[in-house]
Design a protein around this motif. Structure first.
Motif, short mmCIF file in Angstrom:
data_model
loop_
_atom_site.label_atom_id
_atom_site.label_comp_id
_atom_site.label_asym_id
_atom_site.label_seq_id
_atom_site.Cartn_x
_atom_site.Cartn_y
_atom_site.Cartn_z
N SER A 120 -75.82 -111.76 -41.90
CA SER A 120 -74.81 -112.73 -42.35
C SER A 120 -75.36 -113.66 -43.43
CB SER A 120 -74.30 -113.55 -41.18
OG SER A 120 -75.33 -114.35 -40.63
N GLY A 121 -76.68 -113.76 -43.55
CA GLY A 121 -77.27 -114.59 -44.59
C GLY A 121 -76.91 -116.05 -44.49
N GLY A 122 -76.65 -116.55 -43.29
CA GLY A 122 -76.29 -117.95 -43.11
C GLY A 122 -74.82 -118.25 -43.34
N ASP A 123 -74.00 -117.24 -43.66
CA ASP A 123 -72.58 -117.44 -43.88
C ASP A 123 -71.87 -117.44 -42.52
OD1 ASP A 123 -69.74 -116.86 -44.33
OD2 ASP A 123 -70.31 -116.48 -46.41
N VAL A 124 -71.33 -118.60 -42.12
CA VAL A 124 -70.74 -118.76 -40.79
C VAL A 124 -69.53 -117.85 -40.62
CG1 VAL A 124 -69.64 -120.39 -39.22
CG2 VAL A 124 -71.58 -121.12 -40.60
N GLU A 125 -68.70 -117.71 -41.65
CA GLU A 125 -67.51 -116.87 -41.55
C GLU A 125 -67.89 -115.40 -41.37
OE1 GLU A 125 -64.55 -117.43 -44.51
OE2 GLU A 125 -64.82 -119.59 -44.61
N LEU A 126 -68.90 -114.96 -42.11
CA LEU A 126 -69.35 -113.57 -41.96
C LEU A 126 -69.96 -113.34 -40.59
CD1 LEU A 126 -70.96 -112.81 -45.45
CD2 LEU A 126 -68.90 -111.79 -44.49
N LEU A 127 -70.73 -114.32 -40.10
CA LEU A 127 -71.31 -114.21 -38.77
C LEU A 127 -70.23 -114.11 -37.71
CD1 LEU A 127 -73.80 -114.30 -36.92
CD2 LEU A 127 -73.60 -116.80 -36.93
N SER A 128 -69.20 -114.95 -37.83
CA SER A 128 -68.10 -114.93 -36.88
C SER A 128 -67.38 -113.60 -36.90
CB SER A 128 -67.12 -116.07 -37.20
OG SER A 128 -66.02 -116.05 -36.32
N ALA A 129 -67.13 -113.07 -38.12
CA ALA A 129 -66.44 -111.78 -38.25
C ALA A 129 -67.28 -110.66 -37.66
CB ALA A 129 -66.12 -111.50 -39.71
N SER A 130 -68.59 -110.68 -37.91
CA SER A 130 -69.44 -109.61 -37.40
C SER A 130 -69.51 -109.64 -35.88
CB SER A 130 -70.86 -109.74 -37.99
OG SER A 130 -71.51 -110.91 -37.51
N GLN A 131 -69.62 -110.84 -35.28
CA GLN A 131 -69.66 -110.93 -33.82
C GLN A 131 -68.34 -110.46 -33.21
OE1 GLN A 131 -72.25 -111.28 -32.28
NE2 GLN A 131 -73.69 -112.62 -33.33
N ARG A 132 -67.22 -110.80 -33.87
CA ARG A 132 -65.92 -110.37 -33.35
C ARG A 132 -65.79 -108.85 -33.40
NH1 ARG A 132 -63.23 -113.31 -36.33
NH2 ARG A 132 -62.54 -111.83 -37.92
N HIS A 133 -66.21 -108.24 -34.51
CA HIS A 133 -66.12 -106.79 -34.62
C HIS A 133 -67.10 -106.09 -33.65
CE1 HIS A 133 -63.93 -107.69 -38.36
NE2 HIS A 133 -63.44 -106.49 -38.24
N CYS A 134 -68.28 -106.68 -33.46
CA CYS A 134 -69.21 -106.10 -32.50
C CYS A 134 -68.66 -106.19 -31.08
CB CYS A 134 -70.57 -106.81 -32.59
SG CYS A 134 -71.54 -106.39 -34.04
N GLY A 135 -68.00 -107.31 -30.77
CA GLY A 135 -67.37 -107.45 -29.46
C GLY A 135 -66.28 -106.43 -29.24
N ALA A 136 -65.48 -106.18 -30.28
CA ALA A 136 -64.44 -105.16 -30.18
C ALA A 136 -65.04 -103.78 -30.01
CB ALA A 136 -63.55 -105.20 -31.43
N ALA A 137 -66.16 -103.52 -30.72
CA ALA A 137 -66.83 -102.22 -30.60
C ALA A 137 -67.35 -102.01 -29.18
CB ALA A 137 -67.98 -102.13 -31.60
N ARG A 138 -67.86 -103.07 -28.56
CA ARG A 138 -68.36 -102.95 -27.19
C ARG A 138 -67.21 -102.69 -26.21
NH1 ARG A 138 -71.49 -107.65 -28.86
NH2 ARG A 138 -73.60 -106.98 -29.38
N SER A 139 -66.08 -103.34 -26.43
CA SER A 139 -64.92 -103.09 -25.56
C SER A 139 -64.45 -101.65 -25.68
CB SER A 139 -63.78 -104.05 -25.92
OG SER A 139 -64.14 -105.39 -25.66
N PHE A 140 -64.43 -101.14 -26.91
CA PHE A 140 -64.05 -99.74 -27.13
C PHE A 140 -65.07 -98.81 -26.49
CE2 PHE A 140 -63.86 -95.96 -30.08
CZ PHE A 140 -62.68 -95.46 -29.56
#
Length: 471
Positions: A120-140
């Motif tokens: 994420s390089g310190g970008d809070v929005e990118l970090l939030s998006a990546s964590q959300r997508h990783c969480g969705a991937a784990r649910s799937f």
């Protein structure tokens, strides 16, 4: 916008790593149970094998605290070895046990979290998006890990399941190696002007972990890590208690229980994917969104308890479906809580601090997860409602404590801002600790200041205005 879309494109491999790691985490539960029955093994033997698989997950998390995300490579090599040995010696009990141990070594969730933080390089929005997508991937992956291996076992047997498992772990190794190789590639000379370049620079930090003292990590980070462990405990209690309630209290067939739990993971997946498009009431600022979702878990436990009570009175309509809805609500809130907590930890901590916190938190999570699985079964002996009632009380107490501690942190930061502005402590620091926590909690609700931005400004020594506004 162009650089932001380019930057998001680099997260596909991290999302794939999240899916692969979660897939392997639950991969063996169904086929191992079926194959043990086929071999005529006693149920107690299978129980000891599963306990071994969960217990050994302590060690890969310990390894993460020592060498960081690079631990994933030897961890996945262990997993691959276990599948290969189990394929070659399919009827040997020692190979069965060895598979359980080596498969348990593949607990890579903290490694994936560190990858997302670096990328994420310190970008809070990118970090939030990546964590959300990783969480969705784990649910799937939770859905896939219970469906795909069982289907494979029916068609190609135990050997085919082992080959597929080995292919998943090898794929993880190859994708992880690609990330390390990309991070080692030289970056063009000159200033970094786009988000992709910034993330490449940040990814280099992942390769060299710096030592950090546990005592230097702020107490609020450990508080959030403890709340994360609390979700693991509740999750494993749910896994133990819900199937028993569905079978014994509501009369569902055993085959239907797996389908209900699988659809629960699908519901959580859909909620996480739809969350950014939902109204603002569902997308509050951090940490208010964490407090809402964490309290939501307690509400879900109480809804399950009420459904069990209603099941004893025939005049109540469809208590079983209210129970299932409550379970789905818990899964959505638990997934959402864990994502926000990972955002709050990785968004404000350095790579070395995140390595320590996530490793220790996951070690504690494994221990409490085992305790949750055990006590979930043990408490059922005292009545079907007991584990749900205890979890409801635990959920309420832990949510209140988390809210007070987050409020206390906000009050603490505000008091130090007053010192910077006026040179002396003002009324912010007066009153009891509980009153200061309540004032801080009230400010969190009203101000709309983002937790990550405020903490970054405070820890970075920025101006009082920047700290208060989180800009």
């Amino acid at each position: 916008p162009g650089t932001r879309s380019q930057a998001m494109a680099v997260f596909w491999d991290i999302v794939l790593l999240a899916w692969l790691s979660q897939m392997l985490l639950n991969f063996l539960w169904v086929p191992m149970t079926a194959y043990a029955k086929e071999l005529g093994l006693h149920v107690s033997f299978l129980g000891s094998v599963f306990a071994l698989n969960v217990g050994v997950r302590f060690f890969p998390n310990l390894l993460v605290t020592q060498i960081g995300a690079r631990a994933e490579l030897p961890m996945m090599i262990c997993v691959t070895t276990g599948f290969v040995v189990a394929y070659l010696r399919q009827t040997d009990l020692w190979a069965f046990q060895l598979l359980a141990v080596l498969a348990g070594m593949g607990f890579c969730r903290p490694c994936v979290t560190l990858h997302a933080q670096a990328a994420s390089g310190g970008d809070v929005e990118l970090l939030s998006a990546s964590q959300r997508h990783c969480g969705a991937a784990r649910s799937f992956a939770d859905v896939c890990s219970f469906v795909v291996p069982s289907v494979l076992f029916d068609f190609v047997g135990w050997g085919g399941v082992m080959i597929f498992g080995a292919s998943l772990s090898v794929t993880y190794i190859l994708v992880a190696l690609c990330r390390y190789l990309c991070a080692r590639m030289p970056i063009k000379e000159g200033a970094v002007t786009d988000a992709v370049g910034e993330m490449e620079l940040a990814a280099k930090e992942l390769l060299v972990e710096k030592p950090v003292s546990v005592s230097n990590i702020p107490w609020i980070d450990w508080t959030i890590a403890a709340a994360f462990v609390g979700t693991e405990l509740q999750w494993n209690l749910l896994n133990a208690a819900v199937p028993a309630a569905l079978v014994h209290s509501f009369g569902f067939r055993s085959s239907a229980v797996g389908t209900i739990v699988g659809f629960g993971s699908l519901f959580a997946l859909g909620y996480l994917l739809a969350l950014p498009s939902l109204p603002k009431a569902f997308n509050q600022h951090r940490p208010l969104n964490l407090l809402i979702s964490y309290a939501g878990m307690a509400v879900a436990w109480m809804m399950m308890l009420l459904s069990l009570a209603a099941a004893q009175h025939p005049f109540h309509a469809h208590p079983s479906w209210w129970f299932v809805i409550s379970v789905y609500f818990f899964l959505a809130m638990a997934n959402s809580s864990q994502i926000v907590m990972l955002e709050c930890l990785t968004g404000v901590c350095s790579m070395d601090s995140s390595t320590k916190i996530m490793g220790i938190a996951e070690m504690a999570g494994c221990a409490f997860g085992m305790a949750g699985s055990y006590f979930g079964e043990a408490l059922l002996k005292h009545g079907m409602k007991v584990p749900f009632g205890i979890c409801g009380v635990f959920g309420i107490v832990s949510a209140v404590v988390l809210a007070l501690l987050l409020g206390h942190r906000h009050s603490e930061v505000s008091a130090k801002v007053e010192v910077l502005c006026k040179g002396a402590f003002q009324t912010q620091s007066s009153g009891s600790s509980v009153m200061r926590s309540l004032r801080g909690l009230q400010t969190i609700i009203k101000s709309g200041t983002d937790y990550i931005n405020m903490e970054l400004a405070f820890r970075g020594g920025r101006s009082p205005h920047e700290i208060q506004t989180g800009v």
